[in-house]
Motif scaffolding. Structure first.
Motif, PDB file in Angstrom:
ATOM      1  N   ALA A   1       0.863   7.862   3.243  1.00  0.00           N
ATOM      2  CA  ALA A   1       0.954   9.275   2.870  1.00  0.00           C
ATOM      3  C   ALA A   1       0.901  10.173   4.096  1.00  0.00           C
ATOM      4  O   ALA A   1      -0.153  10.716   4.434  1.00  0.00           O
ATOM      5  CB  ALA A   1      -0.179   9.625   1.899  1.00  0.00           C
TER       6      ALA A   1
ATOM      7  N   VAL B   1      -4.280   3.853  -0.405  1.00  0.00           N
ATOM      8  CA  VAL B   1      -3.444   4.901   0.195  1.00  0.00           C
ATOM      9  C   VAL B   1      -3.919   5.145   1.619  1.00  0.00           C
ATOM     10  O   VAL B   1      -5.108   5.381   1.850  1.00  0.00           O
ATOM     11  CB  VAL B   1      -3.514   6.208  -0.623  1.00  0.00           C
TER      12      VAL B   1
ATOM     13  N   LEU C   1      -8.113  12.706  -0.439  1.00  0.00           N
ATOM     14  CA  LEU C   1      -6.874  12.676   0.340  1.00  0.00           C
ATOM     15  C   LEU C   1      -6.683  13.973   1.113  1.00  0.00           C
ATOM     16  O   LEU C   1      -6.391  13.966   2.314  1.00  0.00           O
ATOM     17  CB  LEU C   1      -5.682  12.442  -0.593  1.00  0.00           C
TER      18      LEU C   1
ATOM     19  N   ILE D   1       1.690  12.048  -6.050  1.00  0.00           N
ATOM     20  CA  ILE D   1       1.035  10.939  -5.356  1.00  0.00           C
ATOM     21  C   ILE D   1      -0.216  10.491  -6.106  1.00  0.00           C
ATOM     22  O   ILE D   1      -0.594   9.308  -6.070  1.00  0.00           O
ATOM     23  CB  ILE D   1       0.696  11.304  -3.901  1.00  0.00           C
TER      24      ILE D   1
ATOM     25  N   TYR E   1       0.856  -1.181   0.000  1.00  0.00           N
ATOM     26  CA  TYR E   1       0.000   0.000   0.000  1.00  0.00           C
ATOM     27  C   TYR E   1       0.895   1.234   0.000  1.00  0.00           C
ATOM     28  O   TYR E   1       2.134   1.125   0.086  1.00  0.00           O
ATOM     29  CB  TYR E   1      -0.941   0.021   1.207  1.00  0.00           C
ATOM     30  N   ILE E   2       0.299   2.389  -0.125  1.00  0.00           N
ATOM     31  CA  ILE E   2       1.023   3.661  -0.091  1.00  0.00           C
ATOM     32  C   ILE E   2       0.691   4.364   1.221  1.00  0.00           C
ATOM     33  O   ILE E   2      -0.486   4.519   1.555  1.00  0.00           O
ATOM     34  CB  ILE E   2       0.639   4.555  -1.282  1.00  0.00           C
TER      35      ILE E   2
ATOM     36  N   TYR F   1      -0.770   6.696  -7.228  1.00  0.00           N
ATOM     37  CA  TYR F   1      -2.011   6.010  -6.850  1.00  0.00           C
ATOM     38  C   TYR F   1      -2.672   5.382  -8.077  1.00  0.00           C
ATOM     39  O   TYR F   1      -3.091   4.214  -8.055  1.00  0.00           O
ATOM     40  CB  TYR F   1      -2.949   7.015  -6.188  1.00  0.00           C
TER      41      TYR F   1
ATOM     42  N   GLN G   1       5.643  -1.337   1.312  1.00  0.00           N
ATOM     43  CA  GLN G   1       4.772  -0.217   1.642  1.00  0.00           C
ATOM     44  C   GLN G   1       5.495   1.081   1.274  1.00  0.00           C
ATOM     45  O   GLN G   1       6.475   1.452   1.926  1.00  0.00           O
ATOM     46  CB  GLN G   1       4.416  -0.245   3.135  1.00  0.00           C
TER      47      GLN G   1
ATOM     48  N   PRO H   1      -7.820   3.558   5.002  1.00  0.00           N
ATOM     49  CA  PRO H   1      -7.244   3.626   3.651  1.00  0.00           C
ATOM     50  C   PRO H   1      -8.248   4.092   2.608  1.00  0.00           C
ATOM     51  O   PRO H   1      -9.439   3.785   2.688  1.00  0.00           O
ATOM     52  CB  PRO H   1      -6.797   2.182   3.383  1.00  0.00           C
TER      53      PRO H   1
END
Length: 266
Positions: A75, A179, A223, A168, A72-73, A172, A146, A209
């Motif tokens: 942030a 994220v 986000l 980002i 996953y990302i 994504y 990650q 997420p």
């Protein structure tokens, strides 16, 4: 006393970094990569412990139940050096995108290369982003990792107007991964470009997420909205606490805009 405790922590921070980097070198470079992660994670925990003992600054991170399995990302907001080390222990196999020049620093650069981080040439802009996406996709095919990326790119003071970069969004969309936003106001206690470390408790939270598959504009809006709303609440709570840290001008301005917001504990 604040100056003395800040000086003690800053000295201990760099001494701890140098000593551990040297002492752990044989194990780090001989061990498989997944075992070698023990070293930077142990180092981050000891630095946070030193900050608590010497500067009186505690770290409280919640929301671990929101971290997905696999890749996953992550942030996080980026306000100080604290948010570059504080989350290491919670992430199984972190992957950072770093300036390529950092690889040339003795010891540190070797440590970075061992963990197969993604170097980027910031001078190439769009070409650099394409290269980063390709390298990241290749690395994540090899291992469930990650990716940690700071959406605003550079450190910004608490309460500052959000300035989320488009990078980002492209990551994504191209990587098709969830994220996890991370909200905090660490810059109140560990200000950027400042010597002082203020006592109190830095609170951070892994937010639920954002699933893959959203349109770029929808993802970007979500986000920003979710991260900033959580950061605003942390700021309000921090200002209302008995041991409230000093508020920079950006934080005071944002608090004035949030004048009607109630503290979570109210």
């Amino acid at each position: 006393m604040l100056y003395i405790r800040s000086l003690a922590f800053n000295a201990a921070f760099y001494l701890n970094l140098i000593v551990q980097m040297i002492l752990w070198t044989p194990f780090y470079f001989l061990a498989p990569r997944h075992l070698a992660w023990f070293v930077p994670k142990f180092w981050s925990r000891t630095e946070l412990w030193l900050m608590k003992v010497l500067a009186g600054t505690h770290s409280e991170i919640t929301g671990q139940e929101n971290l997905p399995e696999g890749s996953y990302i992550l942030a996080p907001k980026h306000q100080s050096f604290w948010d570059t080390i504080a989350f290491l222990s919670d992430i199984r196999d972190p992957l950072y995108i770093l300036k390529r020049e950092l690889r040339w620093i003795p010891f540190f650069g070797w440590y970075v290369m061992k963990m197969r981080m993604i170097p980027v040439d910031r001078g190439k802009r769009s070409r650099a982003l394409k290269d980063v996406i390709a390298r990241t996709r290749k690395e994540m095919r090899r291992n469930d990792r990650q990716l940690i990326i700071y959406p605003e790119g550079t450190r910004r003071p608490p309460g500052a107007e959000p300035a989320y970069k488009w990078g980002i969004v492209e990551l994504y969309a191209e990587l098709n991964l969830p994220v996890v936003p991370v909200a905090h106001q660490a810059g109140l206690w560990w200000p950027r470009r400042k010597f002082l470390r203020h006592p109190g408790t830095i609170r951070a939270r892994f937010l639920p997420p954002i699933p893959p598959g959203l349109g770029k504009e929808e993802f970007h809006a979500r986000l920003v909205a979710e991260t900033e709303a959580a950061c605003d609440q942390i700021l309000v709570d921090a200002a209302a606490a008995p041991d409230a840290p000093p508020m920079p001008e950006t934080a005071r301005k944002r608090l004035a805009e949030l004048g009607g917001t109630k503290s979570a504990g109210a």
